[in-house]
Design a protein around this motif. Structure first.
Motif, PDB file in Angstrom:
ATOM      1  N   ASN A  48       0.820  -1.214   0.000  1.00  0.00           N
ATOM      2  CA  ASN A  48       0.000   0.000   0.000  1.00  0.00           C
ATOM      3  C   ASN A  48       0.855   1.265   0.000  1.00  0.00           C
ATOM      4  O   ASN A  48       0.519   2.254  -0.657  1.00  0.00           O
ATOM      5  N   ALA A  49       1.976   1.214   0.727  1.00  0.00           N
ATOM      6  CA  ALA A  49       2.845   2.395   0.813  1.00  0.00           C
ATOM      7  C   ALA A  49       3.453   2.758  -0.539  1.00  0.00           C
ATOM      8  O   ALA A  49       3.651   3.944  -0.844  1.00  0.00           O
ATOM      9  N   LYS A  50       3.731   1.750  -1.364  1.00  0.00           N
ATOM     10  CA  LYS A  50       4.351   2.045  -2.657  1.00  0.00           C
ATOM     11  C   LYS A  50       3.334   2.245  -3.780  1.00  0.00           C
ATOM     12  O   LYS A  50       3.708   2.434  -4.937  1.00  0.00           O
ATOM     13  N   GLY A  51       2.037   2.225  -3.427  1.00  0.00           N
ATOM     14  CA  GLY A  51       1.012   2.469  -4.435  1.00  0.00           C
ATOM     15  C   GLY A  51       0.949   1.382  -5.488  1.00  0.00           C
ATOM     16  O   GLY A  51       0.951   1.661  -6.692  1.00  0.00           O
ATOM     17  N   PHE A  52       0.896   0.132  -5.049  1.00  0.00           N
ATOM     18  CA  PHE A  52       0.875  -1.017  -5.964  1.00  0.00           C
ATOM     19  C   PHE A  52      -0.273  -0.883  -6.964  1.00  0.00           C
ATOM     20  O   PHE A  52      -1.387  -0.528  -6.604  1.00  0.00           O
ATOM     21  N   LYS A  53       0.038  -1.173  -8.223  1.00  0.00           N
ATOM     22  CA  LYS A  53      -0.960  -1.020  -9.286  1.00  0.00           C
ATOM     23  C   LYS A  53      -1.298  -2.350  -9.944  1.00  0.00           C
ATOM     24  O   LYS A  53      -0.439  -3.221 -10.104  1.00  0.00           O
ATOM     25  N   ILE A  54      -2.552  -2.491 -10.315  1.00  0.00           N
ATOM     26  CA  ILE A  54      -3.030  -3.622 -11.103  1.00  0.00           C
ATOM     27  C   ILE A  54      -3.749  -3.060 -12.319  1.00  0.00           C
ATOM     28  O   ILE A  54      -4.665  -2.247 -12.188  1.00  0.00           O
ATOM     29  N   ASN A  55      -3.287  -3.462 -13.489  1.00  0.00           N
ATOM     30  CA  ASN A  55      -3.828  -2.945 -14.751  1.00  0.00           C
ATOM     31  C   ASN A  55      -3.745  -1.420 -14.814  1.00  0.00           C
ATOM     32  O   ASN A  55      -4.656  -0.738 -15.274  1.00  0.00           O
ATOM     33  N   GLY A  56      -2.626  -0.892 -14.292  1.00  0.00           N
ATOM     34  CA  GLY A  56      -2.372   0.545 -14.361  1.00  0.00           C
ATOM     35  C   GLY A  56      -3.067   1.380 -13.311  1.00  0.00           C
ATOM     36  O   GLY A  56      -2.901   2.600 -13.275  1.00  0.00           O
ATOM     37  N   LYS A  57      -3.848   0.753 -12.429  1.00  0.00           N
ATOM     38  CA  LYS A  57      -4.605   1.507 -11.425  1.00  0.00           C
ATOM     39  C   LYS A  57      -4.136   1.135 -10.019  1.00  0.00           C
ATOM     40  O   LYS A  57      -4.017  -0.047  -9.694  1.00  0.00           O
ATOM     41  N   PRO A  58      -3.907   2.162  -9.177  1.00  0.00           N
ATOM     42  CA  PRO A  58      -3.520   1.878  -7.789  1.00  0.00           C
ATOM     43  C   PRO A  58      -4.648   1.132  -7.065  1.00  0.00           C
ATOM     44  O   PRO A  58      -5.832   1.428  -7.275  1.00  0.00           O
ATOM     45  N   VAL A  59      -4.274   0.176  -6.244  1.00  0.00           N
ATOM     46  CA  VAL A  59      -5.257  -0.586  -5.471  1.00  0.00           C
ATOM     47  C   VAL A  59      -4.897  -0.505  -3.990  1.00  0.00           C
ATOM     48  O   VAL A  59      -3.776  -0.127  -3.633  1.00  0.00           O
ATOM     49  N   LYS A  60      -5.861  -0.856  -3.147  1.00  0.00           N
ATOM     50  CA  LYS A  60      -5.597  -0.889  -1.712  1.00  0.00           C
ATOM     51  C   LYS A  60      -5.825  -2.307  -1.201  1.00  0.00           C
ATOM     52  O   LYS A  60      -6.895  -2.883  -1.376  1.00  0.00           O
ATOM     53  N   PHE A  61      -4.789  -2.876  -0.579  1.00  0.00           N
ATOM     54  CA  PHE A  61      -4.894  -4.209   0.011  1.00  0.00           C
ATOM     55  C   PHE A  61      -5.377  -4.096   1.459  1.00  0.00           C
ATOM     56  O   PHE A  61      -4.920  -3.235   2.210  1.00  0.00           O
ATOM     57  N   VAL A  62      -6.296  -4.957   1.820  1.00  0.00           N
ATOM     58  CA  VAL A  62      -6.812  -5.027   3.188  1.00  0.00           C
ATOM     59  C   VAL A  62      -6.605  -6.452   3.702  1.00  0.00           C
ATOM     60  O   VAL A  62      -6.976  -7.417   3.026  1.00  0.00           O
ATOM     61  N   LEU A  63      -6.010  -6.572   4.866  1.00  0.00           N
ATOM     62  CA  LEU A  63      -5.736  -7.881   5.448  1.00  0.00           C
ATOM     63  C   LEU A  63      -6.898  -8.290   6.357  1.00  0.00           C
ATOM     64  O   LEU A  63      -7.285  -7.553   7.259  1.00  0.00           O
ATOM     65  N   VAL A  64      -7.465  -9.456   6.086  1.00  0.00           N
ATOM     66  CA  VAL A  64      -8.554  -9.992   6.904  1.00  0.00           C
ATOM     67  C   VAL A  64      -7.975 -11.115   7.760  1.00  0.00           C
ATOM     68  O   VAL A  64      -7.621 -12.182   7.249  1.00  0.00           O
ATOM     69  N   LEU A  65      -7.848 -10.870   9.044  1.00  0.00           N
ATOM     70  CA  LEU A  65      -7.148 -11.784   9.944  1.00  0.00           C
ATOM     71  C   LEU A  65      -8.102 -12.747  10.642  1.00  0.00           C
ATOM     72  O   LEU A  65      -9.145 -12.331  11.152  1.00  0.00           O
TER      73      LEU A  65
END
Length: 376
Positions: free
Chosen positions: A57-74
């Motif tokens: 999330n800190a590095k602005g990971f992109k999928i298909n050119g679009k930034p996404v937000k990962f959420v961890l479900v513990l």
């Protein structure tokens, strides 16, 4: 009234504009025992997952050119198979995009059927029972070597390097403990070598007097234990209290930083193996990870946090390759992924097992876990 009729369309338009620009949320499930006797190992795994998610999330990971937000479900499976399947279904119902876990083979194997039925990719960072990937589920992957290699290598090492002849074997009756003990027994072959006693306990036991008294009478050179450190540590303590001076050996379940504390002694006559390992040219990557982990959590890596971290990053890489986080779309890309992680190059065979998996042999010196060698 006129004001309201003008205002409502504008509000709706603004709402649609906000949703159109909203970041895609990708939910990654993580399961480990963060309660019960192996909670220290489960928390270690959980910390590795959190590190990976935060860095993505800190590095602005992109999928298909679009930034996404990962959420961890513990989720916590307590190391219990029934609880493992319950939380697996909970993650399926939450529509997670993928699962990292579980820690133990005993929970990973039954949970894998639930993920498979739902079409959700699962990467275990630590479950080593061969059954996990031999079920022919196309959703199952692991980033460490399995018990065939782990137990077999330890058996061979005991005979060829430690020169033992008389061996006693104990397991905790879990899928992991029985599996690694069985593979160890298969590997411990040689002239004059014999398994002089086989005993079993359970993964919640605290009193080993009866089985150790039987073993002591057989005068073994080495005692092998298949199980986790929460049982293996007290078992070693009681061995020494009974005057059993045999060498002690175990798989990755006992190969933790906590073993000396759990056994109550800085016992230097111990050999164990971790189902993973880095060759010298990759050691700096691992050292950097360990330093980052220690700074973040003010404690040492216990065992598999680096493999959890790599499992998360591998899953994210497959999503980027597929240009989609939808399980059905990125699953084929996960099967052929190549990710250079902190633990080495991660790529899978036709079963979902890591290719060219390494093992690391350890002993304990002055109460500290000490690396001996990496074996491939």
């Amino acid at each position: 009234m006129l004001f309201k009729t003008k205002f409502i369309p504008v509000a709706i338009a603004l709402a649609f504009a906000g949703s159109a620009g909203a970041q895609e949320i990708i939910k990654i499930g993580h399961v480990a025992p963060v309660s019960g006797p192996s909670a220290h190992l489960g928390k270690d795994n959980e910390n590795g997952a959190k590190m990976a998610i935060e860095e993505l999330n800190a590095k602005g990971f992109k999928i298909n050119g679009k930034p996404v937000k990962f959420v961890l479900v513990l989720e916590d499976d307590g190391g219990d198979p029934k609880q493992g399947t319950t939380v697996a279904q909970k993650l399926v119902d939450a529509k997670v995009n993928g699962v990292i876990g579980h820690l133990n083979s005993g929970t990973t194997v039954p949970a894998s059927k639930i993920y498979y039925d739902a079409g959700i990719p699962q990467i275990s960072p630590s479950a080593t029972n061969p059954v996990y990937t031999k079920q022919k589920f196309n959703t199952t992957f692991r980033v460490v070597a399995n018990d065939n290699k782990l137990g077999g290598t330890l058996g061979k090492y005991a005979v060829e390097k430690l020169k033992v002849k008389r061996i006693a074997v104990i397991d905790d009756r879990t899928a992991y403990g029985q599996g690694v003990a069985g593979e160890f027994s298969k590997g411990a072959k040689g002239p004059g070598v014999s398994i002089v006693d086989k005993q079993f306990t359970n993964d919640k036991a605290t009193d080993f007097n009866a089985i150790l008294t039987s073993i002591k009478a057989k005068n073994p050179d080495l005692v092998f234990f298949g199980g986790m450190d929460s049982v293996g540590g007290p078992l070693l303590r009681q061995m020494r209290a009974l005057g059993i001076k045999a060498k002690y050996m175990g798989g990755d379940g006992v190969c933790t930083e906590s073993l000396p504390k759990l056994s109550g002694a800085a016992d230097e006559n111990v050999t164990c193996a971790e189902a993973g390992g880095v060759t010298p040219e990759l050691q700096k990557n691992m050292d950097d990870f360990v330093a980052r982990y220690k700074k973040k959590y003010n404690g040492d890596v216990q065992l598999y946090a680096p493999y959890v971290y790599d499992a998360v990053m591998t899953m994210a890489t497959a999503m980027a390759d597929a240009k989609s986080a939808e399980p059905a779309k990125y699953l084929p890309f996960l099967a052929k992924v190549k990710h250079q992680g902190v633990t080495g190059l991660i790529t899978f065979d036709q079963y979902g097992d890591i290719k060219d998996g390494a093992l690391t042999l350890y002993t304990y010196t002055g109460g500290k876990k000490t690396k001996m060698e990496v074996v491939k």
